[in-house]
Design a protein around this motif. Structure first.
Motif, short mmCIF file in Angstrom:
data_model
loop_
_atom_site.label_atom_id
_atom_site.label_comp_id
_atom_site.label_asym_id
_atom_site.label_seq_id
_atom_site.Cartn_x
_atom_site.Cartn_y
_atom_site.Cartn_z
N MET A 1 1.61 4.73 7.03
CA MET A 1 0.51 3.83 6.69
C MET A 1 0.30 2.85 7.84
SD MET A 1 -0.04 4.25 3.27
CE MET A 1 -0.98 2.78 3.11
N LYS A 2 -0.96 2.55 8.13
CA LYS A 2 -1.26 1.50 9.11
C LYS A 2 -2.16 0.47 8.44
CE LYS A 2 -3.23 0.62 13.67
NZ LYS A 2 -4.29 -0.33 13.30
N VAL B 1 -3.88 5.31 5.02
CA VAL B 1 -2.96 6.43 5.22
C VAL B 1 -3.27 7.08 6.56
CG1 VAL B 1 -2.22 8.69 4.35
CG2 VAL B 1 -2.74 6.83 2.74
N LYS B 2 -2.25 7.19 7.40
CA LYS B 2 -2.39 7.84 8.71
C LYS B 2 -1.91 9.29 8.65
CE LYS B 2 -4.43 4.81 10.94
NZ LYS B 2 -5.85 5.09 11.16
N SER B 3 -0.84 9.54 7.93
CA SER B 3 -0.37 10.92 7.79
C SER B 3 0.50 11.03 6.54
CB SER B 3 0.41 11.36 9.02
OG SER B 3 1.62 10.64 9.12
N GLU C 1 0.82 -1.21 0.00
CA GLU C 1 0.00 0.00 0.00
C GLU C 1 0.86 1.26 0.00
OE1 GLU C 1 -3.21 0.59 -0.38
OE2 GLU C 1 -3.81 -1.50 -0.50
N ALA C 2 1.94 1.28 0.76
CA ALA C 2 2.83 2.45 0.79
C ALA C 2 3.43 2.69 -0.60
CB ALA C 2 3.93 2.26 1.83
N GLY C 3 3.88 1.64 -1.24
CA GLY C 3 4.45 1.78 -2.58
C GLY C 3 3.44 2.28 -3.59
N ILE C 4 2.23 1.75 -3.51
CA ILE C 4 1.17 2.19 -4.42
C ILE C 4 0.86 3.67 -4.22
CG2 ILE C 4 -1.33 1.98 -4.87
CD1 ILE C 4 0.36 -0.21 -6.20
N LYS C 5 0.77 4.10 -2.97
CA LYS C 5 0.45 5.50 -2.69
C LYS C 5 1.53 6.43 -3.23
CE LYS C 5 -3.08 4.23 -0.11
NZ LYS C 5 -3.52 2.91 -0.49
N LEU C 6 2.80 6.11 -2.97
CA LEU C 6 3.89 6.97 -3.44
C LEU C 6 4.00 6.95 -4.96
CD1 LEU C 6 6.64 6.32 -0.75
CD2 LEU C 6 5.20 8.35 -1.01
N MET D 1 2.64 -0.64 11.15
CA MET D 1 2.80 0.76 10.77
C MET D 1 4.04 0.84 9.89
SD MET D 1 1.64 3.88 11.06
CE MET D 1 0.73 4.11 12.58
N VAL D 2 3.91 1.50 8.75
CA VAL D 2 5.02 1.68 7.83
C VAL D 2 5.21 3.17 7.60
CG1 VAL D 2 5.76 1.40 5.42
CG2 VAL D 2 4.75 -0.52 6.64
#
Length: 122
Positions: A91-92, A55-57, A16-21, A97-98
């Motif tokens: 991300m959570k 996404v947390k922040s 998810e973090a990779g997709i968002k960035l 948490m990442v």
């Protein structure tokens, strides 16, 4: 060929973090920007990504010196480049948490996406 069915919260959080960035980078690079509009573009990018799942922040900073140096003298704007972005994302997913980032790496001459930290929370 065997199938692995035991994906973890960490696997999903990293994905998810990779997709968002990646989405952020490809959606917003090329956007017209100048010193008058840079604040609103930072806010638009952050708000756009912040509504997505898990996404947390997110903080988005655009390098104003790079903008200043690339402004078109006739029209007074330039295009947002990946090298201008400095993004921090948390991300959570489940119990994971990442923290990930997108920053220009001068040594590589490349806007690098990177996992900064992984932690388990209970």
């Amino acid at each position: 060929m065997s199938t692995i069915n035991s994906l973890t919260d960490t696997d999903n959080a990293l994905f998810e973090a990779g997709i968002k960035l990646g989405a952020l980078y490809h959606q917003f690079t090329g956007s017209p920007v100048n010193l008058r509009t840079v604040d609103s573009l930072e806010k638009a990018i952050a708000e756009s990504i912040s509504v997505q799942p898990y996404v947390k922040s997110i903080t988005v900073n655009i390098d104003r010196e790079m903008i200043r140096s690339r402004l078109n003298s006739e029209f007074g704007y330039c295009e947002l480049e990946g090298r201008m972005l400095d993004v921090a994302l948390s991300m959570k997913y489940g119990n994971t948490m990442v923290k990930a980032s997108l920053r220009f790496n001068r040594e590589l001459d490349y806007p690098l996406m990177k996992i900064e930290e992984i932690s388990n929370i209970r």
